[in-house]
Design an enzyme around this catalytic site. Structure first.
Site, PDB file in Angstrom:
ATOM      1  N   TRP A 136       0.804  -1.228   0.000  1.00 36.63           N
ATOM      2  CA  TRP A 136       0.000   0.000   0.000  1.00 36.63           C
ATOM      3  C   TRP A 136       0.834   1.274   0.000  1.00 36.63           C
ATOM      4  O   TRP A 136       0.315   2.354  -0.267  1.00 36.63           O
ATOM      5  CB  TRP A 136      -0.897   0.019   1.245  1.00 36.63           C
ATOM      6  CG  TRP A 136      -0.153  -0.322   2.499  1.00 36.63           C
ATOM      7  CD1 TRP A 136      -0.125  -1.532   3.121  1.00 36.63           C
ATOM      8  CD2 TRP A 136       0.714   0.535   3.259  1.00 36.63           C
ATOM      9  NE1 TRP A 136       0.702  -1.487   4.222  1.00 36.63           N
ATOM     10  CE2 TRP A 136       1.224  -0.218   4.329  1.00 36.63           C
ATOM     11  CE3 TRP A 136       1.094   1.867   3.142  1.00 36.63           C
ATOM     12  CZ2 TRP A 136       2.099   0.307   5.284  1.00 36.63           C
ATOM     13  CZ3 TRP A 136       1.974   2.409   4.081  1.00 36.63           C
ATOM     14  CH2 TRP A 136       2.473   1.627   5.138  1.00 36.63           C
ATOM     15  N   ASN A 137       2.124   1.202   0.325  1.00 36.98           N
ATOM     16  CA  ASN A 137       2.838   2.455   0.609  1.00 36.98           C
ATOM     17  C   ASN A 137       3.079   3.318  -0.632  1.00 36.98           C
ATOM     18  O   ASN A 137       3.033   4.550  -0.563  1.00 36.98           O
ATOM     19  CB  ASN A 137       4.143   2.194   1.366  1.00 36.98           C
ATOM     20  CG  ASN A 137       5.086   1.267   0.645  1.00 36.98           C
ATOM     21  OD1 ASN A 137       4.665   0.438  -0.172  1.00 36.98           O
ATOM     22  ND2 ASN A 137       6.367   1.371   0.938  1.00 36.98           N
ATOM     23  N   HIS A 161      -3.433  -6.579  -4.873  1.00 38.85           N
ATOM     24  CA  HIS A 161      -2.953  -5.394  -4.183  1.00 38.85           C
ATOM     25  C   HIS A 161      -3.273  -5.488  -2.693  1.00 38.85           C
ATOM     26  O   HIS A 161      -4.044  -6.347  -2.249  1.00 38.85           O
ATOM     27  CB  HIS A 161      -3.597  -4.142  -4.785  1.00 38.85           C
ATOM     28  CG  HIS A 161      -2.669  -2.970  -4.854  1.00 38.85           C
ATOM     29  ND1 HIS A 161      -1.714  -2.719  -3.891  1.00 38.85           N
ATOM     30  CD2 HIS A 161      -2.541  -1.967  -5.771  1.00 38.85           C
ATOM     31  CE1 HIS A 161      -1.042  -1.624  -4.210  1.00 38.85           C
ATOM     32  NE2 HIS A 161      -1.521  -1.156  -5.356  1.00 38.85           N
ATOM     33  N   ALA A 162      -2.673  -4.593  -1.909  1.00 45.25           N
ATOM     34  CA  ALA A 162      -2.965  -4.529  -0.479  1.00 45.25           C
ATOM     35  C   ALA A 162      -4.441  -4.243  -0.267  1.00 45.25           C
ATOM     36  O   ALA A 162      -5.067  -3.485  -1.020  1.00 45.25           O
ATOM     37  CB  ALA A 162      -2.115  -3.443   0.178  1.00 45.25           C
ATOM     38  N   SER A 163      -5.003  -4.825   0.777  1.00 43.39           N
ATOM     39  CA  SER A 163      -6.450  -4.762   0.995  1.00 43.39           C
ATOM     40  C   SER A 163      -6.949  -3.379   1.386  1.00 43.39           C
ATOM     41  O   SER A 163      -8.153  -3.123   1.347  1.00 43.39           O
ATOM     42  CB  SER A 163      -6.861  -5.769   2.075  1.00 43.39           C
ATOM     43  OG  SER A 163      -6.660  -7.089   1.621  1.00 43.39           O
ATOM     44  N   GLY A 212       6.885  -6.141  -0.153  1.00 46.48           N
ATOM     45  CA  GLY A 212       6.154  -6.124   1.105  1.00 46.48           C
ATOM     46  C   GLY A 212       7.026  -6.555   2.266  1.00 46.48           C
ATOM     47  O   GLY A 212       8.255  -6.422   2.234  1.00 46.48           O
ATOM     48  N   GLU A 234      11.054  -7.951  -3.125  1.00 45.83           N
ATOM     49  CA  GLU A 234      11.599  -6.690  -2.585  1.00 45.83           C
ATOM     50  C   GLU A 234      10.952  -6.513  -1.234  1.00 45.83           C
ATOM     51  O   GLU A 234       9.768  -6.196  -1.140  1.00 45.83           O
ATOM     52  CB  GLU A 234      11.292  -5.532  -3.538  1.00 45.83           C
ATOM     53  CG  GLU A 234      12.096  -4.272  -3.223  1.00 45.83           C
ATOM     54  CD  GLU A 234      11.367  -3.316  -2.295  1.00 45.83           C
ATOM     55  OE1 GLU A 234      11.668  -3.370  -1.075  1.00 45.83           O
ATOM     56  OE2 GLU A 234      10.530  -2.548  -2.764  1.00 45.83           O
ATOM     57  N   LEU A 235      11.736  -6.730  -0.180  1.00 43.34           N
ATOM     58  CA  LEU A 235      11.184  -6.777   1.171  1.00 43.34           C
ATOM     59  C   LEU A 235      11.600  -5.538   1.971  1.00 43.34           C
ATOM     60  O   LEU A 235      11.719  -4.457   1.420  1.00 43.34           O
ATOM     61  CB  LEU A 235      11.608  -8.080   1.837  1.00 43.34           C
ATOM     62  CG  LEU A 235      11.305  -9.337   1.011  1.00 43.34           C
ATOM     63  CD1 LEU A 235      11.798 -10.597   1.720  1.00 43.34           C
ATOM     64  CD2 LEU A 235       9.830  -9.442   0.682  1.00 43.34           C
ATOM     65  N   CYS A 268      10.445   1.506   2.116  1.00 40.88           N
ATOM     66  CA  CYS A 268      11.522   0.532   2.336  1.00 40.88           C
ATOM     67  C   CYS A 268      12.891   1.172   2.146  1.00 40.88           C
ATOM     68  O   CYS A 268      13.846   0.804   2.818  1.00 40.88           O
ATOM     69  CB  CYS A 268      11.357  -0.648   1.387  1.00 40.88           C
ATOM     70  SG  CYS A 268       9.864  -1.614   1.665  1.00 40.88           S
TER      71      CYS A 268
END
Length: 461
Positions: A136-137, A161-163, A212, A234-235, A268
């Protein structure tokens, strides 16, 4: 987590969505597979024309989609507009460069006849439907930096996608459809995280990319490993920001503030650990803390806001836990350190000093406007502190000494080293990390080739 738009500035639920059922997921998987059979044979010119059209539409939609992003996850509106512009830039870059990046190659430094061939080529061919699990960012940019190269390579995309950003997710599907891509080229799956594993196990899905958290990356990589499918991860990141005595301190401190609080500190690649040579520690700390204190925290839609709310109530609670743990361990709070009064999931820009290895914030990612200050006696100690992290996404170094620059570039354990500047992503530069920050690369030629079948073509005499 429900699939819903919840305004983090006030906690109000604005819109909720039902998760797609098995029948709809199956329909979309069938459509992705069928579309790939024909789309893979389209030419770069046709794909590029469609992607350029999408970029043009995004330019026209900038104000609306920027407001949607700000409403869904809280970033200041000006930063949301900039994110949309960056996405259009990336689409144009890949539309213009994909054919060159994926051109046939001849193996370097070898004579094809030594292998009994009249000709040897390396070709880049698309894999098929790729599942993208996105955060989401940066709800637009994270998706586009996957979708633009994937589509130009001839793949088709499935977005989970993010919820908490469902409207942005649906906008992306609509954007590509309006640009002229057939329906199966890019589809949004409104599903919860619990449904990801089944989609990834489906034989029609050929690969996955995830941006994420580390737990999410482990879960996706585990399933993909069982199915022997390619992944790019990509964490998290806890990027060091090193300041040496030769640095321009005024500039280094000014950029440090932006590097820490960009996107409300939820990035990140935001600098998080500020490692300062003891000779300039006090001078830098004074400037940096003053800059953090001067930031305006408030309504992300307001023009003068520097820092908006954190995206979720849980995210703020997690950040508070890290700060409280450091405070109990003896860390000094130089500014901030608490939430302001009033509604919304806000947290004040914070600087902590006196960090020790026993504190959680030393080894965990602080996803919000919280910076940690470290004192280093020399270059060797600066490198030691910088590398004393499970993460290795990017790094920042401030020095005017070429020998020091060479040492940092050689010794820092990170996917990028930015010297006298702030880490940023650009379509022409490879992006990714090492250690627990993930593997593989996005963007540039490296990124577009991640989801290609790199094929050796050998022709006999």
């Amino acid at each position: 987590m429900p699939i819903a738009t919840v305004n983090p500035a006030n906690g109000e639920t604005l819109k909720t969505y039902e998760a797609m059922g098995e029948e709809e997921i199956e329909r979309r998987l069938q459509l992705a597979e069928a579309t790939f059979r024909t789309y893979r044979s389209s030419g770069f010119e046709d794909r590029g024309r469609l992607l350029l059209r999408a970029a043009h539409l995004l330019d026209e939609d900038t104000e609306d989609i920027a407001r949607t992003m700000t409403t869904e996850m809280g970033k200041p509106l000006g930063q949301a507009r900039a994110e949309a512009a960056k996405c259009a830039k990336a689409m144009r870059w890949y539309a213009e460069h994909a054919e060159e990046l994926l051109a046939d190659e001849e193996p370097a430094g070898s004579d094809a006849r030594d292998s009994g061939a009249s000709r040897v080529r390396v070709r880049y061919r698309p894999l098929g439907p790729v599942l993208a699990v996105m955060p989401w960012n940066f709800p637009l940019w994270q998706v586009i930096r996957f979708a633009a190269p994937a589509l130009m390579a001839g793949n088709v995309g499935l977005l989970k996608h993010a919820s908490n950003v469902p409207q942005t997710a649906l906008y992306l599907e609509d954007l590509f459809h309006r640009a002229g891509f057939t329906e199966g080229c890019f589809q949004t799956l409104l599903i919860g995280s619990g449904a990801v594993a089944d989609v990834l196990r489906d034989e029609r899905v050929k690969a996955a990319t995830l941006t994420g958290s580390e737990p999410a990356g482990r879960a996706v990589a585990s399933v993909a490993g069982q199915m022997v499918k390619k992944t790019v991860l990509e964490l998290g990141g806890s990027d060091p920001y090193i300041v040496m005595p030769s640095a321009d301190l005024d500039r280094a401190a000014q950029v440090a503030v932006t590097a820490r609080v960009q996107n409300n500190g939820q990035s990140c690649i935001a600098a998080k650990r500020f490692i300062v040579h003891t000779d300039v520690y006090d001078a830098f700390a004074e400037r940096f803390v003053a800059g953090m204190r001067a930031l305006t925290v408030g309504d992300p839609m307001a023009k003068d806001t520097d820092v908006g709310p954190l995206s979720t109530e849980r995210g703020r609670a997690d950040l508070e836990d890290l700060v409280d743990d450091a405070r109990r361990g003896g860390a000094e709070v130089l500014c901030g350190g608490h939430r302001p009064k009033g509604p919304g999931w806000y947290y004040l820009p914070t600087v902590l000093a006196g960090i020790t290895r026993e504190m959680r914030i030393h080894r965990e990612e602080a996803f919000g406007p919280v910076a940690t200050l470290y004192r280093a006696d020399d270059l060797d100690e600066a490198v030691l502190i910088a590398n004393d992290s499970p993460f290795g996404l990017s790094s920042n170094v401030w020095t005017r000494d070429e020998a020091e620059t060479d040492r940092f570039v050689a010794d820092l354990e990170a996917g990028s080293v930015y010297v006298n500047g702030m880490t940023a992503s650009h379509p022409a530069f490879p992006f990714g990390g090492v250690k627990r920050s993930g593997y593989g690369r996005e963007l540039s030629g490296h990124g577009i080739r991640e989801f290609c079948n790199i094929t050796t073509v050998w022709q006999g005499l």
